[in-house]
Scaffold this active site. Sequence first.
Site, PDB file in Angstrom:
ATOM      1  CG  PHE A 122      -1.888   0.707   1.503  1.00 53.19           C
ATOM      2  CD1 PHE A 122      -3.029   1.243   0.314  1.00 53.19           C
ATOM      3  CD2 PHE A 122      -2.001   2.370   2.301  1.00 53.19           C
ATOM      4  CE1 PHE A 122      -4.320   1.670   0.873  1.00 53.19           C
ATOM      5  CE2 PHE A 122      -3.032   3.291   2.555  1.00 53.19           C
ATOM      6  CZ  PHE A 122      -3.841   2.971   1.601  1.00 53.19           C
ATOM      7  N   PRO A 127       8.301  11.524   1.293  1.00 54.57           N
ATOM      8  CG  PRO A 127       9.585  11.696  -0.010  1.00 54.57           C
ATOM      9  CD  PRO A 127       8.017  11.239  -0.202  1.00 54.57           C
ATOM     10  N   GLY A 338      16.310  -6.962  35.058  1.00 51.83           N
ATOM     11  CA  GLY A 338      17.038  -7.430  33.552  1.00 51.83           C
ATOM     12  C   GLY A 338      16.683  -7.895  32.697  1.00 51.83           C
ATOM     13  CD  GLU A 361      -3.437   0.660   8.906  1.00 51.05           C
ATOM     14  OE1 GLU A 361      -4.595   0.865   8.966  1.00 51.05           O
ATOM     15  OE2 GLU A 361      -2.162  -0.811   8.810  1.00 51.05           O
TER      16      GLU A 361
END
Length: 379
Positions: A122, A127, A338, A361
């Site tokens: 999709f 940019p 940890g 989305e």
Amino acid sequence: MADTTFLHWPFFDAAHRDWAAHVEEVAEALNVDHSDTDAACRQLVTQLGETGVLAPTSSDDGSFDVRKLCLAREVLARHDGLADFAFAMQGLGTGAITLFGTPDQKATWLPKTRAGTAISAFALTEPGSGSDVAANTMTATRDGDAFVLNGEKTWISNGGIADVYTLFARTGEAPGAKGMSAFIVTPDLPGFEVVERLETIAPHPLATLRFSDCRIRASALIGTPGQGFKIAMSVLDVFRATVAAAALGFARRALDEALKRVTTRHVQGAPLFDLQMVQGHIADMALDIDASALLIYRAAWTRDSGAPRITREAAMAKLFATDQAQRVIDKAVQLFGGEGVRSGTTVETLYREIRALRIYEGASDVQKVIIARQAMQSN
């Protein structure tokens, strides 16, 4: 074993319970080497197709069973984040064809993506525009019986490995959102270039694509010229709730891991679970999970019951479920101490997997805007 009592909520029928059991069986049998992400994704698509799990990702009659989509994503995410990704993209990548495609377009691609013999993508983000789809600048210029594509797409899932892309470009019928159209594009076309593969904290196939005078046939148009924004939003309206379901799957796995940890880890001679503060964390996690599930399956049930759009319901489900899953997983990491941040452990992997779901989305802040506007319209 994750809680499955929710399958007896009134949102579901026997067919959905059988479907969830089938996906669970398939997910438990998956055994894919993740060291090569592209190869693993291809293998997962093949396996999911061969076992019928990809069946609800498209349909020839233009319908979706959103509850099946959500159930599949929840189960797969609980087992393997990349398997969830592989499933989701087969639906998102061809959603426009399912909803708006011609019979020929459907016949050409949908049987292949359902069978897992073709991978879909999709291509919407650019940019210079993410959530602001109307600001897209990529162009598709009509030239006789063809369109000529110029521009870039980025953060495209399955970019570089997909066999078919649903791509959105500006055709100029009107300014803003009304001047976009949707197209079917294949990677073998001259002028199509993968210019960058993108690495993320949870490895998935992602790429930046460039189109330079890339010619496609006019028959590649999905729907009508200028309908692209409507098509994109219609697809996201269906699949946004499934993102929430994937987050729910991650959260359920985190709770499962946390419960095992606090019952087997001992502090001062007693199980960690005996500490009231730990019980408080577990209670919060269980509450967030059930509340998320209610919102998710309300949205899916509403769509399956005939609602043409579930913009409000899907936005609420995605916002709440992804944000709460982040909290649930963070609590699990904390309970592991940890070990929770040791690279490659289950909870550390979940911690990396969940973050992107609050962005793609429709980022969480965008969902708040959508919800607020929907509230204003209904007032």
